[in-house]
Design a protein around this motif. Structure first.
Motif, PDB file in Angstrom:
ATOM      1  N   ARG A   1       0.909  -1.204   0.070  1.00 40.24           N
ATOM      2  CA  ARG A   1      -0.044   0.093  -0.012  1.00 40.24           C
ATOM      3  C   ARG A   1       0.867   1.119  -0.098  1.00 40.24           C
ATOM      4  NH1 ARG A   1      -2.895  -3.254  -1.247  1.00 40.24           N
ATOM      5  NH2 ARG A   1      -4.587  -4.346  -0.303  1.00 40.24           N
ATOM      6  N   HIS A   2       0.189   2.452   0.145  1.00 37.62           N
ATOM      7  CA  HIS A   2       1.037   3.640  -0.038  1.00 37.62           C
ATOM      8  C   HIS A   2       2.032   3.866   1.106  1.00 37.62           C
ATOM      9  CE1 HIS A   2       1.349   8.054  -0.132  1.00 37.62           C
ATOM     10  NE2 HIS A   2       1.024   8.055   1.193  1.00 37.62           N
ATOM     11  N   THR A   3       3.188   4.086   0.613  1.00 40.65           N
ATOM     12  CA  THR A   3       4.543   4.281   1.147  1.00 40.65           C
ATOM     13  C   THR A   3       5.065   2.749   1.683  1.00 40.65           C
ATOM     14  OG1 THR A   3       3.559   4.969   3.378  1.00 40.65           O
ATOM     15  CG2 THR A   3       4.025   6.631   1.901  1.00 40.65           C
ATOM     16  N   ASN A   4       4.408   1.678   1.475  1.00 42.38           N
ATOM     17  CA  ASN A   4       5.185   0.568   1.904  1.00 42.38           C
ATOM     18  C   ASN A   4       6.431   0.269   1.134  1.00 42.38           C
ATOM     19  OD1 ASN A   4       2.210  -1.276   2.776  1.00 42.38           O
ATOM     20  ND2 ASN A   4       3.340  -0.272   3.845  1.00 42.38           N
ATOM     21  N   THR A   5       7.346  -0.511   1.489  1.00 42.48           N
ATOM     22  CA  THR A   5       8.548  -0.776   0.506  1.00 42.48           C
ATOM     23  C   THR A   5       8.577  -2.357   0.219  1.00 42.48           C
ATOM     24  OG1 THR A   5       9.710  -1.050   2.573  1.00 42.48           O
ATOM     25  CG2 THR A   5       9.660   0.966   1.548  1.00 42.48           C
ATOM     26  N   LEU A   6       9.379  -2.562  -0.711  1.00 39.60           N
ATOM     27  CA  LEU A   6       9.518  -3.642  -1.188  1.00 39.60           C
ATOM     28  C   LEU A   6      11.041  -3.869  -1.814  1.00 39.60           C
ATOM     29  CD1 LEU A   6       8.337  -6.534  -2.582  1.00 39.60           C
ATOM     30  CD2 LEU A   6       8.236  -5.247  -4.743  1.00 39.60           C
ATOM     31  N   VAL A   7      11.715  -4.921  -1.275  1.00 41.83           N
ATOM     32  CA  VAL A   7      13.248  -5.122  -1.555  1.00 41.83           C
ATOM     33  C   VAL A   7      13.113  -6.008  -2.813  1.00 41.83           C
ATOM     34  CG1 VAL A   7      15.203  -5.992  -0.773  1.00 41.83           C
ATOM     35  CG2 VAL A   7      13.693  -4.940   0.907  1.00 41.83           C
ATOM     36  N   ILE A   8      14.189  -5.576  -3.695  1.00 39.30           N
ATOM     37  CA  ILE A   8      14.468  -6.675  -4.765  1.00 39.30           C
ATOM     38  C   ILE A   8      16.156  -6.886  -4.664  1.00 39.30           C
ATOM     39  CG2 ILE A   8      14.338  -7.103  -7.220  1.00 39.30           C
ATOM     40  CD1 ILE A   8      12.257  -5.028  -7.623  1.00 39.30           C
TER      41      ILE A   8
ATOM     42  N   ILE B   1       6.042   3.579  -8.188  1.00 37.97           N
ATOM     43  CA  ILE B   1       7.025   3.809  -7.248  1.00 37.97           C
ATOM     44  C   ILE B   1       7.541   5.435  -7.114  1.00 37.97           C
ATOM     45  CG2 ILE B   1       9.751   3.214  -6.974  1.00 37.97           C
ATOM     46  CD1 ILE B   1       9.167   0.926  -9.346  1.00 37.97           C
ATOM     47  N   GLY B   2       7.599   5.546  -5.840  1.00 37.79           N
ATOM     48  CA  GLY B   2       7.861   6.928  -5.486  1.00 37.79           C
ATOM     49  C   GLY B   2       9.169   7.032  -5.114  1.00 37.79           C
TER      50      GLY B   2
ATOM     51  N   PHE C   1      15.578   2.801 -14.047  1.00 40.11           N
ATOM     52  CA  PHE C   1      15.180   3.755 -12.899  1.00 40.11           C
ATOM     53  C   PHE C   1      14.242   4.936 -13.269  1.00 40.11           C
ATOM     54  CE2 PHE C   1      18.881   2.591  -9.507  1.00 40.11           C
ATOM     55  CZ  PHE C   1      18.398   1.329  -9.529  1.00 40.11           C
ATOM     56  N   GLY C   2      14.781   5.360 -14.762  1.00 42.79           N
ATOM     57  CA  GLY C   2      14.181   6.402 -15.097  1.00 42.79           C
ATOM     58  C   GLY C   2      14.059   7.607 -14.491  1.00 42.79           C
ATOM     59  N   GLN C   3      13.034   8.230 -14.265  1.00 44.17           N
ATOM     60  CA  GLN C   3      12.837   9.639 -13.626  1.00 44.17           C
ATOM     61  C   GLN C   3      12.553   9.425 -12.133  1.00 44.17           C
ATOM     62  OE1 GLN C   3      13.767  12.315 -15.038  1.00 44.17           O
ATOM     63  NE2 GLN C   3      14.354  11.115 -16.670  1.00 44.17           N
ATOM     64  N   ILE C   4      12.302   7.981 -11.690  1.00 44.81           N
ATOM     65  CA  ILE C   4      12.053   7.668 -10.289  1.00 44.81           C
ATOM     66  C   ILE C   4      13.225   8.225  -9.278  1.00 44.81           C
ATOM     67  CG2 ILE C   4      11.393   5.896  -8.588  1.00 44.81           C
ATOM     68  CD1 ILE C   4      10.799   4.140 -11.016  1.00 44.81           C
ATOM     69  N   PRO C   5      12.775   9.019  -8.183  1.00 43.79           N
ATOM     70  CA  PRO C   5      13.938   9.671  -7.538  1.00 43.79           C
ATOM     71  C   PRO C   5      14.564   8.502  -6.766  1.00 43.79           C
ATOM     72  CG  PRO C   5      11.669  10.686  -6.894  1.00 43.79           C
ATOM     73  CD  PRO C   5      11.440   9.689  -7.971  1.00 43.79           C
ATOM     74  N   LEU C   6      15.950   8.496  -6.799  1.00 41.17           N
ATOM     75  CA  LEU C   6      16.758   7.830  -6.384  1.00 41.17           C
ATOM     76  C   LEU C   6      17.552   8.483  -5.191  1.00 41.17           C
ATOM     77  CD1 LEU C   6      18.518   5.008  -6.492  1.00 41.17           C
ATOM     78  CD2 LEU C   6      19.862   6.241  -8.209  1.00 41.17           C
ATOM     79  N   THR C   7      17.734   7.446  -3.967  1.00 42.73           N
ATOM     80  CA  THR C   7      18.833   7.776  -2.833  1.00 42.73           C
ATOM     81  C   THR C   7      19.762   6.831  -2.710  1.00 42.73           C
ATOM     82  OG1 THR C   7      16.958   8.872  -1.864  1.00 42.73           O
ATOM     83  CG2 THR C   7      18.865   8.210  -0.283  1.00 42.73           C
ATOM     84  N   ARG C   8      20.946   6.933  -2.851  1.00 42.70           N
ATOM     85  CA  ARG C   8      21.959   6.091  -2.445  1.00 42.70           C
ATOM     86  C   ARG C   8      22.600   6.352  -1.079  1.00 42.70           C
ATOM     87  NH1 ARG C   8      23.418   6.376  -8.277  1.00 42.70           N
ATOM     88  NH2 ARG C   8      22.797   4.211  -9.250  1.00 42.70           N
ATOM     89  N   GLU C   9      22.698   5.427  -0.469  1.00 40.64           N
ATOM     90  CA  GLU C   9      23.247   5.594   1.129  1.00 40.64           C
ATOM     91  C   GLU C   9      24.224   4.292   1.253  1.00 40.64           C
ATOM     92  OE1 GLU C   9      19.877   5.094   3.341  1.00 40.64           O
ATOM     93  OE2 GLU C   9      19.021   3.447   2.639  1.00 40.64           O
TER      94      GLU C   9
ATOM     95  N   GLY D   1      23.629  -4.500  -6.098  1.00 38.55           N
ATOM     96  CA  GLY D   1      22.680  -4.229  -6.789  1.00 38.55           C
ATOM     97  C   GLY D   1      21.390  -4.255  -6.493  1.00 38.55           C
ATOM     98  N   ASN D   2      21.270  -4.476  -5.174  1.00 41.69           N
ATOM     99  CA  ASN D   2      19.816  -4.705  -4.420  1.00 41.69           C
ATOM    100  C   ASN D   2      19.136  -3.314  -4.384  1.00 41.69           C
ATOM    101  OD1 ASN D   2      20.805  -7.237  -3.421  1.00 41.69           O
ATOM    102  ND2 ASN D   2      22.257  -6.197  -2.125  1.00 41.69           N
ATOM    103  N   ILE D   3      17.800  -3.222  -4.445  1.00 42.91           N
ATOM    104  CA  ILE D   3      17.143  -2.133  -4.522  1.00 42.91           C
ATOM    105  C   ILE D   3      15.988  -2.152  -3.395  1.00 42.91           C
ATOM    106  CG2 ILE D   3      17.828  -1.322  -6.753  1.00 42.91           C
ATOM    107  CD1 ILE D   3      15.231  -2.139  -7.825  1.00 42.91           C
ATOM    108  N   ILE D   4      15.590  -1.268  -2.917  1.00 42.61           N
ATOM    109  CA  ILE D   4      14.219  -1.092  -2.323  1.00 42.61           C
ATOM    110  C   ILE D   4      13.127   0.110  -2.711  1.00 42.61           C
ATOM    111  CG2 ILE D   4      13.244  -0.322   0.080  1.00 42.61           C
ATOM    112  CD1 ILE D   4      15.960  -1.109   1.473  1.00 42.61           C
ATOM    113  N   LEU D   5      12.220  -0.241  -2.939  1.00 44.71           N
ATOM    114  CA  LEU D   5      11.282   0.474  -3.886  1.00 44.71           C
ATOM    115  C   LEU D   5      10.173   0.816  -2.764  1.00 44.71           C
ATOM    116  CD1 LEU D   5      10.321  -1.855  -6.726  1.00 44.71           C
ATOM    117  CD2 LEU D   5      12.202  -0.303  -6.790  1.00 44.71           C
ATOM    118  N   GLU D   6       9.857   2.067  -2.630  1.00 48.79           N
ATOM    119  CA  GLU D   6       8.894   2.503  -1.871  1.00 48.79           C
ATOM    120  C   GLU D   6       7.553   2.969  -3.013  1.00 48.79           C
ATOM    121  OE1 GLU D   6       8.605   5.659   1.753  1.00 48.79           O
ATOM    122  OE2 GLU D   6       8.904   6.602  -0.195  1.00 48.79           O
ATOM    123  N   SER D   7       6.328   2.496  -2.509  1.00 49.31           N
ATOM    124  CA  SER D   7       5.198   2.700  -3.249  1.00 49.31           C
ATOM    125  C   SER D   7       4.594   4.320  -3.049  1.00 49.31           C
ATOM    126  CB  SER D   7       4.030   1.654  -2.943  1.00 49.31           C
ATOM    127  OG  SER D   7       3.752   1.776  -1.632  1.00 49.31           O
ATOM    128  N   VAL D   8       4.224   4.878  -3.951  1.00 47.17           N
ATOM    129  CA  VAL D   8       3.572   5.990  -3.657  1.00 47.17           C
ATOM    130  C   VAL D   8       2.362   6.175  -3.097  1.00 47.17           C
ATOM    131  CG1 VAL D   8       2.411   7.976  -5.248  1.00 47.17           C
ATOM    132  CG2 VAL D   8       4.449   6.707  -6.103  1.00 47.17           C
TER     133      VAL D   8
END
Length: 133
Positions: free
Chosen positions: A23-30, A68-69, A93-101, A126-133
């Motif tokens: 749902r809104h603002t939940n995250t998913l790891v790939i 993806i937000g 990733f396209g235009q999706i905001p990206l944060t590297r940490e 190469g792991n990523i975490i996606l946050e839903s809008v």
């Protein structure tokens, strides 16, 4: 359409079940093939062999139906991969905001995710975490 079965996009029932609960603002790891197991969150392991499927293959299948937000990725990704790989990720990733940490901070986000999809990817960090809008 043949019968009632899915003909395109994601057809793995466990992956579909997992993403349907986000749902809104939940995250998913790939994650890649070697990413640690996290008992706190559901893991759907779709790895077949090293390199199959990749994180980007999963992301590219998710993107048409998953708003993806934001994307998080370890900053170590940039120093451990050739420019060609960095460019491939940037295209997906396209235009999706990206944060590297730092990878240590990235891993702190994992237990808060709804779930984790483990791939066969061998891309360093190469792991990523996606946050839903």
């Amino acid at each position: 359409m043949i019968g009632g079965m899915l003909q395109s996009g994601i057809i793995n029932p466990r992956v579909l079940d997992l993403i349907a609960r986000i749902r809104h603002t939940n995250t998913l790891v790939i994650a890649d093939w070697a990413f640690p197991y996290w008992p706190e969150i559901e893991t759907v392991d779709i790895s077949l062999t090293r390199g199959v499927p990749t994180v980007l293959q999963v992301l590219d299948l998710l993107t048409p139906n998953f708003k993806i937000g934001r994307i998080w990725q370890a900053e170590e990704f940039l120093g451990k991969n050739p420019q060609e790989t960095v460019n491939e990720f940037a295209r997906s990733f396209g235009q999706i905001p990206l944060t590297r940490e730092p990878h240590a901070d990235f891993k702190k986000r994992v237990p808060g995710a709804i779930g984790l999809i483990r791939t066969g990817d061998t891309t360093a960090y190469g792991n990523i975490i996606l946050e839903s809008v």
